[in-house]
Design a protein around this motif. Structure first.
Motif, short mmCIF file in Angstrom:
data_model
loop_
_atom_site.label_atom_id
_atom_site.label_comp_id
_atom_site.label_asym_id
_atom_site.label_seq_id
_atom_site.Cartn_x
_atom_site.Cartn_y
_atom_site.Cartn_z
N ARG A 143 0.83 -1.21 0.00
CA ARG A 143 0.00 0.00 0.00
C ARG A 143 0.87 1.26 0.00
N GLN A 144 1.97 1.22 0.76
CA GLN A 144 2.84 2.39 0.83
C GLN A 144 3.52 2.64 -0.51
N VAL A 145 3.97 1.56 -1.16
CA VAL A 145 4.59 1.71 -2.48
C VAL A 145 3.58 2.28 -3.47
N ALA A 146 2.36 1.76 -3.43
CA ALA A 146 1.32 2.27 -4.33
C ALA A 146 1.08 3.76 -4.09
N ALA A 147 1.05 4.17 -2.82
CA ALA A 147 0.86 5.58 -2.51
C ALA A 147 2.03 6.41 -3.01
N ASP A 150 8.03 7.04 -6.21
CA ASP A 150 8.50 5.67 -6.45
C ASP A 150 7.94 5.23 -7.79
N GLY A 151 8.42 4.10 -8.26
CA GLY A 151 7.89 3.56 -9.51
C GLY A 151 8.96 3.42 -10.57
#
Length: 293
Positions: A79-83, A90-91
């Motif tokens: 969830r944190q990475v998606a945020a 990020d990404g």
């Protein structure tokens, strides 16, 4: 198995009871009990010993507890990475690149790393047509392109402009001038690559010649950079036009002079619409590099 079942299981284990777990989760106790029993039925093992006033983990529950915590931690990280991806911190940014001019691409990537350290950039070198097609299909998020006035289905965002240079025999009278114009070169044969080799650049030069009222005769075709300059120095008088990529050549009997007009525009090809966070970071990096020139 649902994440909330694991969350309820961990809460009961850590709080030592269904009531306290329900308070921690801000839900009713019956919901906690119901979801934990569903988890036990799905797993086929009892997780708690309910035979006393206190709720204790069974052996199976003790074994499952660290695994459940790991799953919940992984879900939290996801969830944190998606945020972070939504925010552009990020990404992965897939960028079609060009060779030069100068070191702008490398400086841009350095600036981008400072702006968004966890944003991974995957540069790809492709021919122009493939670069544009990859942006249209979504295989690339953006692509740098040179001298391209338009691209159907894409938006072109100008990011920098570079001067053009003329190479001509050093013994020619025009070589005495500090800067040249296309009108100056109107009578001297032009060595230019065939249009199919680089349509945007070919059209830029021939269009600028027509606009200046100069139509120089075509000399031998441009082959490679080094071969063409060697021929200019050794053969019949002619000239070619180029942009700087890795510094200026140093060849005998060849002079390099700035060309007043036109200039070379490099643009970022993207899909139409507001850019996402990662692209905004890239544009910010490009602007920073341009502002330091």
């Amino acid at each position: 198995m649902e994440l909330r079942q694991l969350e309820y299981f961990v809460a009961v284990a850590e709080e030592g009871g269904f009531g306290r777990a329900a308070e921690r989760l801000s839900i009713v106790q019956s919901a906690v009990s119901q979801q934990v029993r569903r988890l036990e039925r799905e797993l086929g093992v009892p997780l708690f010993d309910r035979s006393t006033r206190h709720v204790n983990l069974t052996g199976a529950g003790e074994r499952l507890l660290p695994e459940a915590r790991s799953v919940l931690a992984a879900a939290h990280r996801a969830r944190q990475v998606a945020a972070d991806i939504r925010a552009g911190a990020d990404g992965v940014l897939r960028l079609g690149t060009v060779h030069g001019p100068g070191d702008r691409v490398f400086r841009t990537l350095t600036e981008l790393a400072a702006i968004a350290p966890r944003l991974q950039v995957r540069p790809r070198r492709l021919p122009l047509a493939e670069r544009l097609s990859a942006v249209r299909s979504g295989a690339l998020d953006a692509a740098l392109v040179r001298a391209l006035p338009k691209a159907p289905g894409l938006e072109l965002l100008p990011v920098w402009t570079d001067p053009l240079y003329v190479a001509l025999p050093s013994a020619h009278p025009l070589a005495e001038r500090a800067e040249l114009s296309l009108a100056d070169l109107a009578d001297l044969p032009l060595r230019l690559a065939a249009r199919e080799d680089n349509p945007p650049f070919h059209d830029l030069i021939t269009g600028a010649c027509r606009a200046a009222g100069a139509e120089p005769p075509f000399g031998p075709p441009f082959t490679t950079f080094q071969e063409t300059l060697a021929d200019i120095g050794a053969g019949a008088p002619s000239w070619t036009v180029f942009y700087e990529v890795g510094g200026f050549p140093d060849l005998p009997r060849v002079a390099v002079r700035p060309l007043g007009e036109p200039t070379l525009t490099t643009s970022l090809a993207v899909l139409p619409g507001p850019p996402g966070p990662a692209l905004r970071h890239l544009l910010d990096a490009l602007n920073r590099v341009e502002s330091t020139r």
